[in-house]
Design an enzyme around this catalytic site. Structure first.
Site, PDB file in Angstrom:
ATOM      1  N   LYS A 175      -8.128 -94.662   5.195  1.00 48.03           N
ATOM      2  CA  LYS A 175      -7.449 -95.370   6.292  1.00 48.03           C
ATOM      3  C   LYS A 175      -6.392 -94.451   6.909  1.00 48.03           C
ATOM      4  O   LYS A 175      -5.362 -94.174   6.323  1.00 48.03           O
ATOM      5  CB  LYS A 175      -6.764 -96.652   5.797  1.00 48.03           C
ATOM      6  CG  LYS A 175      -6.465 -97.563   6.979  1.00 48.03           C
ATOM      7  CD  LYS A 175      -5.194 -98.352   6.892  1.00 48.03           C
ATOM      8  CE  LYS A 175      -3.920 -97.691   7.247  1.00 48.03           C
ATOM      9  NZ  LYS A 175      -3.673 -97.351   8.670  1.00 48.03           N
ATOM     10  N   GLU A 248       3.097 -88.969  -1.656  1.00 47.76           N
ATOM     11  CA  GLU A 248       3.799 -87.848  -1.010  1.00 47.76           C
ATOM     12  C   GLU A 248       4.665 -88.469   0.067  1.00 47.76           C
ATOM     13  O   GLU A 248       4.157 -88.918   1.100  1.00 47.76           O
ATOM     14  CB  GLU A 248       2.794 -86.873  -0.367  1.00 47.76           C
ATOM     15  CG  GLU A 248       1.808 -86.247  -1.330  1.00 47.76           C
ATOM     16  CD  GLU A 248       2.466 -85.325  -2.335  1.00 47.76           C
ATOM     17  OE1 GLU A 248       3.544 -84.772  -2.047  1.00 47.76           O
ATOM     18  OE2 GLU A 248       1.902 -85.162  -3.427  1.00 47.76           O
ATOM     19  N   CYS A 282       7.313 -83.554   7.168  1.00 51.22           N
ATOM     20  CA  CYS A 282       8.006 -83.987   5.953  1.00 51.22           C
ATOM     21  C   CYS A 282       8.872 -82.848   5.426  1.00 51.22           C
ATOM     22  O   CYS A 282       9.866 -83.065   4.745  1.00 51.22           O
ATOM     23  CB  CYS A 282       6.998 -84.424   4.904  1.00 51.22           C
ATOM     24  SG  CYS A 282       5.739 -83.193   4.624  1.00 51.22           S
ATOM     25  N   GLU A 379      16.277 -89.624   6.383  1.00 51.94           N
ATOM     26  CA  GLU A 379      15.210 -88.934   7.121  1.00 51.94           C
ATOM     27  C   GLU A 379      15.103 -89.543   8.520  1.00 51.94           C
ATOM     28  O   GLU A 379      14.833 -90.732   8.674  1.00 51.94           O
ATOM     29  CB  GLU A 379      13.871 -89.103   6.388  1.00 51.94           C
ATOM     30  CG  GLU A 379      12.777 -88.280   7.026  1.00 51.94           C
ATOM     31  CD  GLU A 379      11.400 -88.507   6.415  1.00 51.94           C
ATOM     32  OE1 GLU A 379      11.000 -89.666   6.255  1.00 51.94           O
ATOM     33  OE2 GLU A 379      10.716 -87.507   6.110  1.00 51.94           O
TER      34      GLU A 379
HETATM   35  P1  NAD Z   1       4.098 -94.771   7.214  1.00 50.50           P
HETATM   36  O1  NAD Z   1       4.509 -94.990   5.803  1.00 50.50           O
HETATM   37  O2  NAD Z   1       4.635 -95.694   8.239  1.00 50.50           O
HETATM   38  O3  NAD Z   1       2.499 -94.849   7.367  1.00 50.50           O
HETATM   39  C1  NAD Z   1       1.641 -94.045   6.595  1.00 50.50           C
HETATM   40  C2  NAD Z   1       0.308 -94.754   6.423  1.00 50.50           C
HETATM   41  O4  NAD Z   1       0.514 -95.910   5.628  1.00 50.50           O
HETATM   42  C3  NAD Z   1      -0.329 -95.222   7.733  1.00 50.50           C
HETATM   43  O5  NAD Z   1      -1.721 -95.064   7.660  1.00 50.50           O
HETATM   44  C4  NAD Z   1       0.039 -96.695   7.753  1.00 50.50           C
HETATM   45  O6  NAD Z   1      -0.827 -97.493   8.533  1.00 50.50           O
HETATM   46  C5  NAD Z   1      -0.049 -97.046   6.288  1.00 50.50           C
HETATM   47  N1  NAD Z   1       0.717 -98.230   5.891  1.00 50.50           N
HETATM   48  C6  NAD Z   1       1.831 -98.724   6.471  1.00 50.50           C
HETATM   49  N2  NAD Z   1       2.238 -99.821   5.813  1.00 50.50           N
HETATM   50  C7  NAD Z   1       1.370-100.023   4.804  1.00 50.50           C
HETATM   51  C8  NAD Z   1       1.254-100.995   3.777  1.00 50.50           C
HETATM   52  N3  NAD Z   1       2.117-101.986   3.651  1.00 50.50           N
HETATM   53  N4  NAD Z   1       0.245-100.872   2.898  1.00 50.50           N
HETATM   54  C9  NAD Z   1      -0.641 -99.849   2.987  1.00 50.50           C
HETATM   55  N5  NAD Z   1      -0.594 -98.921   3.947  1.00 50.50           N
HETATM   56  C10 NAD Z   1       0.404 -98.991   4.840  1.00 50.50           C
HETATM   57  O7  NAD Z   1       4.446 -93.259   7.560  1.00 50.50           O
HETATM   58  P2  NAD Z   1       4.235 -92.473   8.925  1.00 50.50           P
HETATM   59  O8  NAD Z   1       5.266 -92.910   9.921  1.00 50.50           O
HETATM   60  O9  NAD Z   1       2.822 -92.519   9.317  1.00 50.50           O
HETATM   61  O10 NAD Z   1       4.546 -90.975   8.480  1.00 50.50           O
HETATM   62  C11 NAD Z   1       5.820 -90.426   8.439  1.00 50.50           C
HETATM   63  C12 NAD Z   1       6.335 -90.358   7.018  1.00 50.50           C
HETATM   64  O11 NAD Z   1       5.404 -89.622   6.231  1.00 50.50           O
HETATM   65  C13 NAD Z   1       7.641 -89.614   6.899  1.00 50.50           C
HETATM   66  O12 NAD Z   1       8.475 -90.293   5.996  1.00 50.50           O
HETATM   67  C14 NAD Z   1       7.232 -88.269   6.332  1.00 50.50           C
HETATM   68  O13 NAD Z   1       8.228 -87.574   5.627  1.00 50.50           O
HETATM   69  C15 NAD Z   1       6.099 -88.660   5.442  1.00 50.50           C
HETATM   70  N6  NAD Z   1       5.239 -87.515   5.160  1.00 50.50           N
HETATM   71  C16 NAD Z   1       5.260 -86.988   3.900  1.00 50.50           C
HETATM   72  C17 NAD Z   1       4.485 -85.877   3.605  1.00 50.50           C
HETATM   73  C18 NAD Z   1       4.463 -85.273   2.229  1.00 50.50           C
HETATM   74  O14 NAD Z   1       3.503 -84.581   1.908  1.00 50.50           O
HETATM   75  N7  NAD Z   1       5.470 -85.505   1.393  1.00 50.50           N
HETATM   76  C19 NAD Z   1       3.687 -85.298   4.597  1.00 50.50           C
HETATM   77  C20 NAD Z   1       3.698 -85.868   5.874  1.00 50.50           C
HETATM   78  C21 NAD Z   1       4.471 -86.986   6.142  1.00 50.50           C
END
Ligand code: NAD
Length: 489
Positions: A175, A248, A282, A379
């Site tokens: 997803k 992550e 990130c 962040e």
């Molecule tokens: P997000 O947590 O909003 O969404 C990530 C994914 O999770 C999306 O596919 C979203 O639809 C899904 N999601 C959202 N709510 C959910 C739920 N309740 N249950 C299951 N799935 C759910 O994050 P984002 O805005 O897409 O990405 C940005 C974040 O990702 C930042 O915090 C960034 O630091 C982090 N990030 C971390 C890494 C790493 O490797 N550590 C890499 C890239 C991004």
């Protein structure tokens, strides 16, 4: 209106059960609708899981080098379509084109790396304490893996999960983020064309709660690999039950600039780390921890360089900084500028939404920040950097470690002793010496400590751990019952 893109389940491109769709917009020009996508829900996830379950036996019994051949073919197809994919990525996510090419290259590298892993996937052998007995470990597939990904590396991050899962013999329900579904579809299309059997990889686009959480809670799903926001990660960990979970999460990464640093080098590193991908990595450097002796000089250098950064559509080769991903991200950056000002941070440059069509935000630098301010702690995921002055090395390390996150870090110094002490003392999964906080290579482990994750690592050999189980095997060829710990004479 163009036909909506479909879900990919059991080797077929199909509509969602609800028939509802959602749009994906170009963040540099929100009037440009990239496409419409299926709003997948619980029913679609259930179908995808059933397909993954049916495909598992055959796929998991396919020799890993054969699975690798499919990945090699996919890598070749990625390579042939690199420019097309990079341009599409820029349109859907806003990244400047050079960085978009890097995103696709990372996917190619990961696909090749994991294809090769099909011929390694090492276990180990070790002597037994008993005669005529042989001991070893082997890698076993886990089963169905649920992969949930963010938008900021819309081709690379899914590859970091899909490729190791496939090479380990797992089947997948994937997803992607609703901000970048087209990138996900292109990735799946390539794997389909490369010869992946039906049901091995299933794609469900749709919202986090209805699609993502259904995967997380599904009893037949054996592992979840999630990259995204810390708070989403916490919810997933709570809801996943007895599954293997990899998380992550976010970062509040810092660059230390000591008084003996090559300031031009540090300047390049900070501009790249702080404002590259509009601060939406990130590993972005959102804090710069500067020795007070060189603070004023470095501030001037930074402001001069930031002034020259050109905002615009990432497809324009002259653009340095693209848009933020969506309106909510733009509002978030704006609100953190207000917070920074209220907290007493000194705004040196930027801070505003420019008069431009897309979700742009000015590259912003605050100075005289203390470690406890929210702009030094939270962040933001935008082009906002907090400069924190410190009086010496110890204070610099304390500032670096003062946040809840622990993903990436960097120090600029010519003093090798300080560099090695920093490696030892910084609480982070990654430390760079005289280089920015960003730029992971796929054959090295990637991940963080503290609130950035729960100890899992992606990429490299350790990346296989998340998607496989280790089985311990004892072969006794003595022809008699031998009891460990007892028959040891
Ligand atoms: P997000 O947590 O909003 O969404 C990530 C994914 O999770 C999306 O596919 C979203 O639809 C899904 N999601 C959202 N709510 C959910 C739920 N309740 N249950 C299951 N799935 C759910 O994050 P984002 O805005 O897409 O990405 C940005 C974040 O990702 C930042 O915090 C960034 O630091 C982090 N990030 C971390 C890494 C790493 O490797 N550590 C890499 C890239 C991004």
């Amino acid at each position: 209106m163009s036909t909506p893109y479909k879900l990919y389940i059991d080797g077929k491109w199909i509509n969602s059960e609800s028939g509802e769709t959602f749009p994906s917009l170009n963040p540099a020009n929100p009037k440009d609708i990239v496409g419409r996508f299926q709003l997948g829900n619980e029913d679609d996830v259930n179908k995808a899981v059933d397909a993954a379950e049916r495909a598992f036996k055959k796929w998991s019994e396919t020799p890993a080098p054969k699975r690798g051949q499919i990945l090699f073919r996919a890598a070749q197809m990625f390579r042939e379509r690199k420019e097309e994919l990079a341009r599409l990525l820029t349109r859907e996510m806003g990244k400047v084109i050079t960085e978009a090419r890097g995103d696709v290259q990372e996917a190619i590298d990961m696909t090749e790396y994991m294809a090769g892993e099909g011929r390694r996937m090492f276990g180990y052998t070790t002597p037994s304490e008993l005669r005529d007995k042989f001991c070893m470990t082997i890698r076993m597939p886990i089963g169905i893996c649920g992969l949930i990904t963010p938008w900021n590396f819309p081709i690379a991050i899914p590859s970091w999960k899909i490729m190791p899962a496939l090479i380990c013999g797992d089947t997948v329900v994937f997803k992607p983020s609703s901000d970048t579904p087209l990138c996900a579809i292109k990735l799946v299309e390539i794997l389909e064309k490369a010869g992946l059997p039906k049901g091995v990889l299933n794609l469900v686009t749709g919202p986090g709660e209805a699609a993502g959480m259904t995967i997380v809670r599904h009893e037949k799903v054996r592992a979840i690999s999630f990259t995204g926001h810390r708070d989403t990660g916490k919810t997933i960990l709570k809801e996943a039950g007895l599954k293997k979970v990899g998380l992550e999460l976010g970062g509040k990464n810092g660059i230390i600039v000591m008084d003996d640093a090559d300031l031009n080098l540090a300047l390049d590193g900070l501009i790249w780390g702080g404002y590259g991908t509009t601060g939406q990595r990130c590993t972005a450097a959102s804090r710069v921890i500067v020795h007070e002796k060189i603070k004023e000089k470095f501030e001037k250098m930074l402001v001069n360089r930031i002034k020259k950064l050109k905002l615009g559509n990432g497809l324009n080769p002259k653009t340095d900084v693209g848009p933020l991903i969506n309106k909510a991200a733009q509002d978030k950056s704006k609100s953190y500028v207000d917070i920074g000002l209220e907290e007493g941070g000194k705004l040196l440059i930027g801070g505003k939404v420019p008069r431009m069509n897309g979700f742009f935000f000015e590259p912003t630098l605050f100075t005289d920040c203390s470690i406890d301010m929210r702009i030094s702690q939270e962040e933001i995921f935008g082009p906002i950097v907090s400069l924190i002055p410190v009086k010496d090395f110890d204070e610099a390390i304390e500032a670096m470690n003062s946040v809840e996150y622990g993903l990436s870090s960097s120090i600029y110094t010519k003093d090798m002793r300080k560099a090695f002490l920093a490696i030892q003392r910084i609480e982070a999964g990654i430390t760079y010496i005289n280089s920015s906080t960003i730029g992971a290579e796929v054959h090295l482990p990637f991940g963080g400590v503290k609130h950035t994750g729960i100890g899992t690592r992606e990429a490299g050999i350790l990346g296989i751990d998340e998607f496989s189980e280790v089985k311990t095997v004892y072969v006794d060829y003595s022809g008699k019952l031998q009891k460990a710990q007892i028959d040891i004479k």
